[in-house]
Design a protein around this motif. Structure first.
Motif, PDB file in Angstrom:
ATOM      1  N   ARG A   1       0.863  -1.183   0.000  1.00 34.28           N
ATOM      2  CA  ARG A   1       0.000   0.000   0.000  1.00 34.28           C
ATOM      3  C   ARG A   1       0.900   1.234   0.000  1.00 34.28           C
ATOM      4  NH1 ARG A   1      -5.020   1.482   0.611  1.00 34.28           N
ATOM      5  NH2 ARG A   1      -5.766  -0.593   1.136  1.00 34.28           N
TER       6      ARG A   1
ATOM      7  N   LYS B   1      -7.691  -5.168  -0.099  1.00 33.55           N
ATOM      8  CA  LYS B   1      -7.893  -4.035  -1.003  1.00 33.55           C
ATOM      9  C   LYS B   1      -9.263  -3.446  -0.704  1.00 33.55           C
ATOM     10  CE  LYS B   1      -8.486  -3.106  -5.933  1.00 33.55           C
ATOM     11  NZ  LYS B   1      -9.869  -2.682  -5.841  1.00 33.55           N
ATOM     12  N   GLN B   2      -9.332  -2.131  -0.553  1.00 31.98           N
ATOM     13  CA  GLN B   2     -10.595  -1.441  -0.319  1.00 31.98           C
ATOM     14  C   GLN B   2     -11.253  -1.122  -1.662  1.00 31.98           C
ATOM     15  OE1 GLN B   2     -11.622  -1.146   2.883  1.00 31.98           O
ATOM     16  NE2 GLN B   2      -9.703  -2.187   3.364  1.00 31.98           N
TER      17      GLN B   2
ATOM     18  N   ASP C   1      -9.750   1.746  -3.649  1.00 39.40           N
ATOM     19  CA  ASP C   1      -8.333   1.640  -3.999  1.00 39.40           C
ATOM     20  C   ASP C   1      -8.139   1.388  -5.492  1.00 39.40           C
ATOM     21  OD1 ASP C   1      -7.392   1.934  -1.387  1.00 39.40           O
ATOM     22  OD2 ASP C   1      -7.350  -0.232  -1.015  1.00 39.40           O
TER      23      ASP C   1
ATOM     24  N   ILE D   1      -1.433  -1.164  -4.159  1.00 42.49           N
ATOM     25  CA  ILE D   1      -2.729  -0.499  -4.024  1.00 42.49           C
ATOM     26  C   ILE D   1      -2.494   0.921  -3.522  1.00 42.49           C
ATOM     27  CG2 ILE D   1      -4.245  -2.492  -3.816  1.00 42.49           C
ATOM     28  CD1 ILE D   1      -4.032  -2.347  -0.824  1.00 42.49           C
TER      29      ILE D   1
ATOM     30  N   ASP E   1      -4.797   4.547  -2.410  1.00 42.04           N
ATOM     31  CA  ASP E   1      -6.105   5.170  -2.204  1.00 42.04           C
ATOM     32  C   ASP E   1      -6.321   6.253  -3.258  1.00 42.04           C
ATOM     33  OD1 ASP E   1      -5.646   8.028  -0.889  1.00 42.04           O
ATOM     34  OD2 ASP E   1      -4.185   6.649  -0.006  1.00 42.04           O
TER      35      ASP E   1
END
Length: 109
Positions: free
Chosen positions: A29, A50-51, A54, A65, A67
């Protein structure tokens, strides 16, 4: 897109393994946060999830990843690893940065 150099790839895999992460399934990240002597600083850590918001990239067999907010600052960046006399660590070669600090950990646009 964010690229990963060969030396950074080797160090990422080594560190992920040491910290109990799987370089095949887990992520690096990368982000940007306020702070540092130039105004913004880089943030790098490992993550298993993973959001939804992302952005994901894979380069040199490393899954990255980012944001959504940080992505705008990092477009075109290459993650390098330096083990030289001037210090050891990850280096962000960011074409968007107008100014960086001496240690390379912060920047401004």
């Amino acid at each position: 897109m964010i690229k990963v150099s060969e030396t950074a790839k080797k160090k990422v895999i080594e560190l992920m393994t040491d910290e109990g992460y799987n370089a095949v399934t887990d992520y690096v990240r990368v982000g940007v946060k306020s702070g540092g002597c130039s105004g913004l600083s880089y943030d790098l850590k490992f993550d298993k999830e993973k959001q939804d918001e992302d952005k994901m990239f894979e380069d040199n067999n490393v899954k990255i990843i980012v944001d959504k907010k940080s992505f705008l600052y990092l477009i075109g960046t290459t993650l390098e690893y330096s083990g030289g006399l001037n210090g050891t660590g990850f280096v962000f070669n960011n074409p968007n940065a107008n100014r960086t600090c001496g240690c390379g950990e912060s920047f401004s646009l």
